[in-house]
Design an enzyme around this catalytic site. Structure first.
Site, PDB file in Angstrom:
ATOM      1  N   ASP A  44       0.654  -1.202   0.166  1.00  0.00           N
ATOM      2  CA  ASP A  44      -0.052   0.079  -0.114  1.00  0.00           C
ATOM      3  C   ASP A  44       0.894   1.138   0.022  1.00  0.00           C
ATOM      4  O   ASP A  44       2.123   1.087   0.454  1.00  0.00           O
ATOM      5  CB  ASP A  44      -0.776  -0.164   1.287  1.00  0.00           C
ATOM      6  CG  ASP A  44      -1.628   0.933   1.275  1.00  0.00           C
ATOM      7  OD1 ASP A  44      -2.608   1.236   0.272  1.00  0.00           O
ATOM      8  OD2 ASP A  44      -2.283   1.459   2.470  1.00  0.00           O
ATOM      9  N   LYS A  69     -16.443  17.020   0.197  1.00  0.00           N
ATOM     10  CA  LYS A  69     -15.047  16.853  -0.199  1.00  0.00           C
ATOM     11  C   LYS A  69     -14.816  15.519  -0.698  1.00  0.00           C
ATOM     12  O   LYS A  69     -15.539  14.469  -0.555  1.00  0.00           O
ATOM     13  CB  LYS A  69     -14.073  17.314   0.786  1.00  0.00           C
ATOM     14  CG  LYS A  69     -13.757  15.844   1.842  1.00  0.00           C
ATOM     15  CD  LYS A  69     -12.260  16.287   2.531  1.00  0.00           C
ATOM     16  CE  LYS A  69     -12.286  15.177   3.697  1.00  0.00           C
ATOM     17  NZ  LYS A  69     -11.835  15.822   4.864  1.00  0.00           N
TER      18      LYS A  69
END
Lengths: 1005, 302
Positions: free
Chosen positions: A366, A497
């Site tokens: 990741d 957002k």
């Protein structure tokens, strides 16, 4: 092997049982905690829906009910564990040996009325050995499980609790009934909780029901049955999406999970590569020993030995072949390594995972938090058509440039409201804001800190309180947006957002050039261009938009988002971007480099934008070339074969067929997957495993946990990692540092290497033990090495040096060679047997026989006299056997001579094992390079020698058939010991210098 | 193509595609065989050289370790002939029928074979041996060995079937040879051990002083009953022991161990008689467990 067959039906039974139990529970659990109105429940539990329990009450309850934890399910009793250790694996072979001895003794007694002390003694020694190794193993296992337990307590689960209206973080085990807890995605539910508030809260009940479908949890009671209702989240299940608040209604053993604990949550870990290798080795050795034993037994009966003698051969052969100390060595090296890794901030949850990491050849990493620091800082702002550099200094000197510009306040208002992060211990001196502790996600925290620095709208906390939040849709990885609706003076404001493209596609207008304008295609392109430019620097971009809602949506309007929002979520006003940077960790670049030299492919799998991903990938060295293939072109005829790197985005990935994905994974060395969803992560891991890779996956989020579980070794982050990810991982990096993986890989490889060395060492002496039996039968010479001496070599003198090889430091090539291929590079290979048996073993046997013949000669029996002498030698009534000097030996005298020779043979083997252990120290390097710094080994060689001296020179050892031998006997074997070392040095020299040469092909193990 | 286990195994044994036997083709096999041939050849040569060098340090005639520095010690074992046969290895029973020739013949043949070299001395080491007649006054010089006069055994000769046919069997006793071992004789009649049988004490007193340098032999029944059943015993040669001039044994060519033939003149038939014989010298300790200095056997005459 018999055990496996037994275990299968039992496992089924247990599962059936647990299902049945679960059924019963559905009927049994009668409670109304989830059905009564919430205020009734509150008064019943003396709690408050807003303020939670009082600290005092909580403490009192804790004293009464004890910790919120499951009492460990009934453990296997210790004596059963012990019995297991002494009946498994090689011990079984030794039991066979011991029982053969006893049977022989019994028959001897029945037929001849003579107590056969030799056989009884041997049986006793064998049993003693089984019990001793058993105790050692048991001790080791106990110790390692204690270490594992201590690791478990190093990662305590935390829960967010509201007590006396204060949000505090406590350990899960300190929770009591009535506590008001906050839960968010990625958490493990800390107790049975009745939901009071929720936003898109979904749980995964698979630990109870086995079905891992995310289930919606709200504050609506939908069913009488507690297991079916929607308003209860159960202890130890996982929150996968959204957030919620609720009241603890049941704790510890009283929880649903507590009642069925141990029945359904039982994990059956898949067999690790190391366990597979060990099983294979044990099977081979067992077969080899038994077959060899039987062949010799039958052969000796056929040539006319009494069957009692033949039984003795069988025992001797079995015993000499069994590496009694091996399993102890394995457990020990794993424990040692696990401990060492814990010091380097790698917590190993599953011991054998250490080795798995060593054979890993692909690491799927990741990005956020692993490769980068996960310390987001606001870097750039884009609003009103301009990019400005954010000022994050305390004095805010440069900030004056932008704080007064139009549009900035709109962006900040949006950013303040659409933000869940909060300062912990607020109102510390207004200094070092960047170091204040924040509860919440990294990028939100960064934005919050930025807002606090500018303080355009005053205290962000106050500002938020002034604009009460009416509803919230938390960020999730599928929609990639977060929205909330706040009350303004007269109407409601929706702020949103999220990922810029997702935000832009929901916007109709834009605040630009000090005004609101229609978001034309041209403007959209401007925005995208700005976004692209920022992203190209590896910055993470969040888009912000807002909308003052129509009059119909007042704050009394019943906003809901379940199942779908009952308000428009499109047509918003775009207000700008905030770009954040998460700088890569400084040590990652080197770590990636090391991985590459070690033949390990590092693949970045991230949810981030492809451009960001690419930028970071380049920075840390995952991508080293500029010619990056566009995944979309992969199946076009004109795709460039020379390109080595590829960036695949989630959208492209969705359109790829399975074999196309495999082809990409196979073809490219440098791969970055961007914008991937959790299922796609899983797909990637599965694809890699289809290609027979051993895959390590690192991840921190709840979305990573399927991939973590699927991976051969899942590695979770200790600091930033969600509890769920830590639960599913095999290993936890306590410092979230990718470089720690390198340590892990190195240690894992080292374990495998050292285990091989240990096996070579142990196997080598087998030939020296087997050959005397062989010569005894074939050449009819007096037995050169007694069975008791064999046993002493195997379990006394060989044991410590074999273990000490586990402490051997890694060789220089450890991170320069490619990972082992689990299908070909086995723990024990033909080459290893060849080296151990045909090279070192033969040399040791030579040394033994050399000493044997010399001593026989010195005492009067020339070698030519010995051949064929055995029948007379072993005949009791012959009391005057003539030697080569015409002397006549009585039976007792020549037996003593035989035992003396046997002792000398043993000493020869011990002396050769000095050379052997030094030769086994390295597989490739010269011992000069490796050095003699393994003090455990140096001491163990000393102890080995002292043991041999003890056996030889202690009085009364004659009962065990050891007789003192002259000091010169030690010297006779020394040249052979040196030869073993020299030959092996030569062999390694050849391997190093002729990497395709004969020695490499035939003897490099 | 997925192979079954059986196919895999077959492929391992013989892979026709690559012409591989046990995973190696002919070249590979020959290479590895050659390697090991050379490797083991060199190893064998090395061991042989080591052995040869080492053997040079040893004298082929004189053992490196002697007596107490060796395991053989200084306490020689006493043995008897005829030997029990292999089919009854554990027993020390001499069991025969004097009236049945085939029955006792195996004992007689056993004895004859054993005594063969005494009747044809120097047969084994022809030529080099320097054999001479010795007496108490004329001990052998270094390198010489003493002849053994078989006539001294009197009745106990193969011609007379060692008197087995007359139920008066001869048993031959021998002392194990130990290189360099010199007996310390009981040659002072005032210094005889207490446990020495009185018969022997009397006999020693009757022997000429110069002949007292002898390892004395005594045989008797183990229990009073055995003594009674055993009856009188006669020893050949008359001196009732191994004359001292045969010692020390120094591995000279043609050396013959002195033997004493013990003849049981009138043992009772049909009963197992336990007999123990002992050799007497100051440096012989009697141990039944180690079978040194004394020997035990049973006699059964049908």
């Amino acid at each position: 092997m018999g055990k496996k067959k037994e275990a299968k039906p039992r496992k089924l039974n247990r599962k059936d049982q647990s299902l049945k139990r679960l059924e019963n529970f559905k009927k049994e659990i009668v409670t109304d905690h989830h059905t009564v109105p919430i205020d009734v429940l509150c008064s019943r539990l003396e709690t408050d829906i807003e303020r939670g329990l009082s600290q005092y009450k909580a403490r009192q309850l804790f004293m009464e009910t004890g910790p919120n934890a499951l009492t460990p399910s009934r453990k296997t009793p210790e004596y059963i564990k012990f019995i297991k250790t002494i009946t498994e694996g090689f011990s079984l072979l030794l039991w066979i040996g011991a029982s053969l001895c006893i049977i022989a003794a019994v028959i001897e007694y029945v037929y001849r009325k003579k107590v056969d002390t030799d056989n009884l003694l041997l049986a006793a020694v064998l049993v003693l050995i089984i019990i001793m190794t058993g105790i050692f193993m048991y001790y080791q296992q106990n110790k390692s499980s204690k270490i594992m337990d201590s690791f478990a307590t190093m990662i305590p689960q935390k829960a967010e609790v509201i007590r006396d209206g204060q949000q505090i973080t406590v350990n899960v085990k300190d929770l009591v009934v009535g506590d008001l807890v906050d839960m968010k995605f990625g958490d493990r539910i800390p107790a049975d909780v009745r939901i009071t508030k929720s936003q898109g809260f979904k749980v995964d009940n698979s630990s109870i029901t086995g079905e891992n479908e995310p289930l919606l949890r709200t504050n609506q009671c939908t069913n009488e049955n507690i297991l079916e209702t929607r308003n209860v989240a159960f202890f130890s299940t996982n929150a996968v999406e959204g957030t919620a608040q609720g009241i603890v209604i049941m704790c510890g053993d009283h929880t649903v999970m507590g009642k069925i604990a141990g029945l359904t949550a039982r994990l059956h870990p898949s067999i690790t590569p190391l366990a597979r290798e060990l099983n294979r080795f044990m099977t081979i050795i067992t077969f080899w020993a038994v077959i060899l034993g039987i062949i010799f037994g039958v052969a000796s009966i056929a040539i006319g030995y009494p069957w009692i003698d033949s039984a003795l051969f069988i025992i001797g052969i079995i015993v000499s072949n069994v590496p009694e100390g091996l399993l102890a060595t394995v457990t020990l090296s794993l424990t040692v390594t696990a401990k060492k890794m814990a010091l380097k901030n790698c917590l190993v949850k599953n011991l054998e995972a250490v080795e798995t990491l060593g054979s890993t050849n692909v690491v799927c990493s990741d990005k956020t938090g692993t490769l980068t620091q996960n310390k987001m800082t606001v870097c750039h702002l884009w609003y009103n058509g301009d990019v400005v550099q954010a000022d994050i200094s305390e004095d805010q000197y440069d900030a004056r440039k932008y704080t007064e510009t139009p549009g900035f306040d709109i962006l900040i208002r949006c950013a303040t409201l659409c933000n869940r992060a909060e300062f912990i211990n607020t109102r510390t001196p207004r200094k070092y804001i960047m170091k204040w502790e924040v509860r919440g996600d990294a990028s939100e925290a960064a934005i919050l800190k930025f807002i606090e620095l500018t303080r355009l709208e005053g205290d962000p906390d106050e500002f938020r309180k002034a604009h009460k939040k009416l509803i919230e849709l938390p960020f999730n990885s599928t929609s990639k947006i977060q929205l909330s609706i706040h009350a303004l003076a007269n109407n409601c404001l929706m702020v949103m957002k999220g990922a810029p493209e997702r935000i832009l596609e929901r916007c109709k207008t834009i605040f630009i050039n000090d005004d609101v304008e229609e978001l034309s295609d041209e403007l959209r392109q401007t925005c995208e261009k700005a976004c692209f430019e920022l992203a190209a620097r590896g910055e993470r971009i969040l888009g912000f938009c807002d909308m003052e809602m129509k009059d119909t949506y007042t704050y009394s309007y019943p906003f809901t988002i379940d199942p779908l929002p009952n308000f428009p979520t499109e047509g918003l006003r775009f207000v700008g971007f905030i770009s954040l940077i998460d700088p890569p960790r400084p040590e990652v670049h080197n770590a990636v480099e090391t991985c590459k030299t070690a033949g390990i492919k590092v693949i970045m799998v991230t949810g981030d934008h492809p451009v960001t991903a690419k930028a970071i990938a380049k920075e840390v060295g995952i991508i080293t070339t500029d010619s990056i293939e566009d995944a979309a072109l992969f199946y076009n005829a004109d795709h460039d074969e020379t390109k080595d790197a590829i960036v695949v985005s989630g959208t492209t990935l969705r359109e790829l067929q399975q074999d196309e994905l495999d082809a990409i994974l196979y073809t490219y060395n440098e791969i970055v997957f961007a914008r991937t969803s959790p299922t796609q992560k899983l797909q990637i891991v599965e694809g890699l495993q289809r290609l027979k890779n051993i895959v390590a996956v690192t991840g921190d989020g709840v979305n990573d946990s399927p991939a973590l579980k699927k991976a051969d070794i899942g590695i979770a982050m200790g600091i930033s990692g969600s509890e769920v990810s830590q639960q599913s991982a095999d290993m936890i990096l306590m410092d979230d540092n990718f470089a720690s993986i390198i340590t892990g890989i190195e240690e894992g490889r080292k374990i495998f290497d050292n285990l091989k060395k240990s096996i070579v060492y142990v196997l080598a002496s087998n030939i020296a033990e087997l050959a005397p039996c062989l010569m005894f039968i074939v050449c009819n010479i007096p037995l050169p090495l007694g069975i008791l001496a064999i046993l002493c070599i195997d379990v006394l003198t060989d044991m410590l040096p074999a273990i000490s090889l586990a402490y051997e430091k890694a060789e220089s090539d450890i991170m320069k060679r490619t990972p082992r291929n689990p299908n070909v590079d086995n723990l024990v290979t033909f080459r290893l047997y060849f080296l151990a048996y045909c090279h070192i073993g033969v040399l040791e046997a030579c040394a033994g026989f050399f000493v044997y013949f010399l001593i026989m000669y010195e005492y009067g029996f020339k070698p030519n006299r010995l051949f064929g002498l055995r029948p007379e030698w072993d005949t009791y009534y012959i009391n005057d056997l003539e030697d080569s000097y015409g002397q006549e030996w009585s039976y007792e005298e020549r037996k003593q001579l035989e035992y003396t020779c046997s002792t000398a043979f043993m000493i020869a083997v011990v002396v050769c094992q000095w050379g052997d252990v030094l030769a086994c120290k390295t597989r490739l390097n010269s011992i000069m390079v490796q050095g003699m710094t393994n003090w455990f080994m140096n001491v163990s060689i000393l102890i080995e020698t002292l043991l041999a001296i003890f056996l030889t020179y202690t009085p009364y050892m004659s009962y065990l058939k050891f007789y003192p031998v002259g000091l010169h006997c030690w010297l006779y074997a020394l040249p052979f010991s040196g030869l073993i070392l020299l030959f092996d040095e030569y062999r390694k020299f050849c391997i190093r210098n002729y990497p395709r040469g004969y020695f490499y092909r035939e003897t490099y193990y | 193509m997925k192979l079954t286990d059986k196919q895999k195994f077959q492929k391992l044994i013989w892979d026709p595609e690559h012409k591989q036997f046990l995973g190696r083709n002919a070249t590979s096999w020959s290479k590895i065989c050659l390697f090991y041939l050379v490797f083991y050849g060199m190893l064998a040569a090395l061991v042989a050289i080591c052995m040869w060098v080492f053997f040079q340090t040893l004298d082929p005639r004189i053992p490196k370790w002697q007596m107490d520095s060796s395991i053989i010690g200084t306490n020689p074992g006493l043995g008897f002939r005829p030997m029990p046969t292999a089919d009854n290895a554990e027993s020390t029973l001499i069991w025969f029928e004097g009236s049945n020739k085939t029955n006792f013949n195996k004992w007689v043949n056993n004895l004859s074979a054993f005594l063969d070299k005494y009747y044809t001395p120097g047969k084994t080491e022809k030529g080099t041996a320097s054999i001479r007649k010795c007496s108490y006054n004329q001990p052998p010089k270094r390198g010489q060995v003493c002849d053994f006069d078989v006539r001294l055994w009197g009745e106990c000769s193969p011609d007379k079937f060692f008197n087995y046919h007359r139920n008066a069997p001869c048993i031959f006793l021998k002392l194990n040879r130990i290189y360099g071992w010199v007996p310390e004789y009981y040659n002072d009649i005032h210094d005889l051990p207490e446990n020495m049988p009185d018969d022997l004490k009397k006999h020693i007193a009757s022997v000429k002083p110069e002949e007292r340098n002898t390892i004395w032999i005594s045989c008797e029944g183990e229990n009073p009953a055995d003594i009674e059943y055993l009856g009188p015993i006669s020893y050949h040669p008359q001196v009732q022991g191994f004359p001292g001039y045969y010692y020390p044994y120094e591995n000279s060519e043609g050396y013959l161990s002195p033997l004493v033939a013990v003849q049981f003149l009138r043992p009772v038939s049909g009963i197992v008689i336990n007999i123990e014989c002992k050799a007497w010298a100051k440096n012989i300790k009697h141990s039944r467990a180690d079978r040194t200095g004394s020997v035990h056997f049973e006699l059964l005459i049908d």
